[in-house]
Write a protein that holds these residues in place. Sequence first.
Motif, PDB file in Angstrom:
ATOM      1  N   HIS A  67       0.913  -1.091   0.003  1.00  0.00           N
ATOM      2  CA  HIS A  67       0.151   0.082   0.236  1.00  0.00           C
ATOM      3  C   HIS A  67       0.815   1.249   0.012  1.00  0.00           C
ATOM      4  N   ASP A 125       2.385   4.009   1.498  1.00  0.00           N
ATOM      5  CA  ASP A 125       2.836   4.226   3.044  1.00  0.00           C
ATOM      6  C   ASP A 125       3.670   2.929   3.664  1.00  0.00           C
ATOM      7  N   ASP A 126       3.365   1.925   3.024  1.00  0.00           N
ATOM      8  CA  ASP A 126       4.332   0.716   3.640  1.00  0.00           C
ATOM      9  C   ASP A 126       5.692   0.668   3.279  1.00  0.00           C
ATOM     10  N   HIS A 175      -0.048  -7.818   2.720  1.00  0.00           N
ATOM     11  CA  HIS A 175       1.147  -7.752   3.310  1.00  0.00           C
ATOM     12  C   HIS A 175       1.817  -8.939   2.955  1.00  0.00           C
TER      13      HIS A 175
HETATM   14 ZN    ZN Z   1       0.009  -1.760   4.217  1.00  0.00          ZN
END
Ligand code: ZN
Length: 229
Positions: free
Chosen positions: A16, A18-19, A127
Amino acid sequence: MAEAQKQQRVLAIGAHPDDTEVGCGGTVAKLAQQGWEITYIVCTNGNKGSHDPSMDIYRLSALREQEQQAAAAALGVQRVIFLRYNDGELEPTPALRLELALYVRHFKPHAVYTHDPWRRYMLHPDHRAVGFAVIEGLVSARDHLYLPGLEQIGYPVWRPEYLYLWSADDPDYTEDIGATLELKLEALAQHHSQIEAGSTFVERMRQRSLDQGQSAGFAAGEAFRRIRL
Ligand SMILES: [Zn+2]
């Protein structure tokens, strides 16, 4: 492949927007300052990541791409590639594996950073899916009988030196990010849609970096499971 050609390029692959900042933002900023070329691949559009009842999936995915671009710019990342799969629906299919393998063959990175798919009790399916797709994709990038024909058109096999798994279950390597912790936090703060009013998210990320650094003798750190490829 000559050793010199393996230097100075990194691929950071997250589920995503921001990960990658959470996982390796301080490391990326440090490498960028040293002249490395950093490419982000963001696999989903993050269009489920909101608790705002007035938000819709189209506005959210557009907003999150802008936030991701701003965060990447703060860290000195050269480019962000958005694969735009729907948030929450990612699976480590052979198609995703080969898609990621193509980027690995194209960019020829020295190192790849991604999620640790073996982390116990990790809730988010994306994830896990990205972690597995990257690991399996590295095998497809490395072995010539995968993606047959691509060598003929300029995509020979590529084996990076290292794979770094962030938020790892059993980390064995810590990057010293004492000099780039503030840049990591500045990049995280660009993800406005993810930070609710009064949230302590950025401060918690600071504390996590201080804790991870301390156990390795640094002022701040990012801990990884490092796998020699
Ligand atoms: Zn994430």
